[in-house]
Write an enzyme that holds these catalytic residues in place. Sequence first.
Site, PDB file in Angstrom:
ATOM      1  N   GLU A  48      39.095 -16.871  15.811  1.00  0.00           N
ATOM      2  CA  GLU A  48      40.425 -16.908  15.223  1.00  0.00           C
ATOM      3  C   GLU A  48      40.749 -15.557  14.578  1.00  0.00           C
ATOM      4  O   GLU A  48      39.881 -14.917  13.972  1.00  0.00           O
ATOM      5  CB  GLU A  48      40.528 -18.030  14.194  1.00  0.00           C
ATOM      6  CG  GLU A  48      40.433 -19.410  14.832  1.00  0.00           C
ATOM      7  CD  GLU A  48      40.734 -20.543  13.868  1.00  0.00           C
ATOM      8  OE1 GLU A  48      41.385 -21.527  14.300  1.00  0.00           O
ATOM      9  OE2 GLU A  48      40.317 -20.466  12.700  1.00  0.00           O
ATOM     10  N   CYS A 107      28.874 -17.882  12.217  1.00  0.00           N
ATOM     11  CA  CYS A 107      28.322 -17.088  11.116  1.00  0.00           C
ATOM     12  C   CYS A 107      26.951 -17.646  10.747  1.00  0.00           C
ATOM     13  O   CYS A 107      26.709 -18.845  10.872  1.00  0.00           O
ATOM     14  CB  CYS A 107      29.264 -17.139   9.911  1.00  0.00           C
ATOM     15  SG  CYS A 107      28.843 -16.000   8.575  1.00  0.00           S
TER      16      CYS A 107
END
Length: 392
Positions: free
Chosen positions: A112, A132
Amino acid sequence: MTAKAVAPVMGEDMPILIGLNREELAAAMAEVGVPERQRRMRASQLWHWLYVRGVSDFSYMTNIAKDLRAKLAETFSLARPEIVDEQISVDGTRKWLFRFPPRGAGRPVEVETVYIPEEGRGTLCVSSQVGCTLTCTFCHTGTQKLVRNLTSEEILSQILLARDRLGDFPDATTPQGTVVPSEGRLVTNVVMMGMGEPLYNFENIKKALLIASDGDGLSLSKRRITLSTSGVVPEIFRTGDEIGCSLAISLHAVNDELRNVLVPINKKWPLKDLLEACRNYPGLSNAKRITFEYVMLKGINDSNKDALELVRLLKGIPAKINLIPFNPWPGSEYECSDWERIEEFSDIVNRAGYASPIRTPRGRDIFAACGQLKSASERMRKKDRDAIAVGA
């Protein structure tokens, strides 16, 4: 110019020229038979078309001979990522879901990217990784496991495609009704604050940001490029020395005990080491301050005592402190501090001589606000990736 409207979608069939530095572009010219004495010149022409004009089709490169354009089109790609989704907030914030090729992940991956228009500037929040590893407990992105790093080309492509969609290249038209700055460039600032920890992908970030800040290309000022890290201490000095951009630290706590919970990387590089690295950041001055980001969590880190300790911790570091009202997401256990509490916290920090603006939440209705970004990408198991490779 219609090239951008029909831009090919990124694939893995041909090498992509976006993300190559000047030397690599010149080497690519050798692959299509350009004589050695012409390679630098041709590379400069390509650079101009890619980063000044924003062209994504070789046929529009009118100062390059037709036969060479044909060879380039047969050998290389200028493809953009696929736009899976585009959402527009009630406040004008835009969020794109971009799809990239697997590149080792087994299936296509998605990230995104967010555009935040304000009076006088437009900020693009760019992702550095798919997922992440940091598992910061207040951050939605941290609930998505790392799939892979983004390449320099994929990082730059987020900037190029955002500018495409906004009409921010020469001869392009901004779509009617789009919320953008009233004059000048539409993407004026880039922040590496999207999905991922940028300093765990240092080499690709460095390459992309040096291209983005090149004065003969995208020409973004290094002072208008901000890299945000949760505290990868060994790479902080390199960021200032080799990239030269502005630095932001995702701080969020004033003692190791709490920061170990909120930002678990603190267990590896505690506050003492992190703040020492900040004090040694190349070029640090009152004109080039470090931004410390501090998310306001109700009853967790928002007391007057916390504010006073924050001031004490940062003593001697030219700094600005961004207070970020917590942006809720499904499943989170945290609440945002009351507005009066945030204002009192800010007043304490201000009285100590630090600018402490309260960040206005943007794009909350489309989950585009700070800490809310996430995609559905997951890395396939190795045996499944191998099965696909055998079948292909």
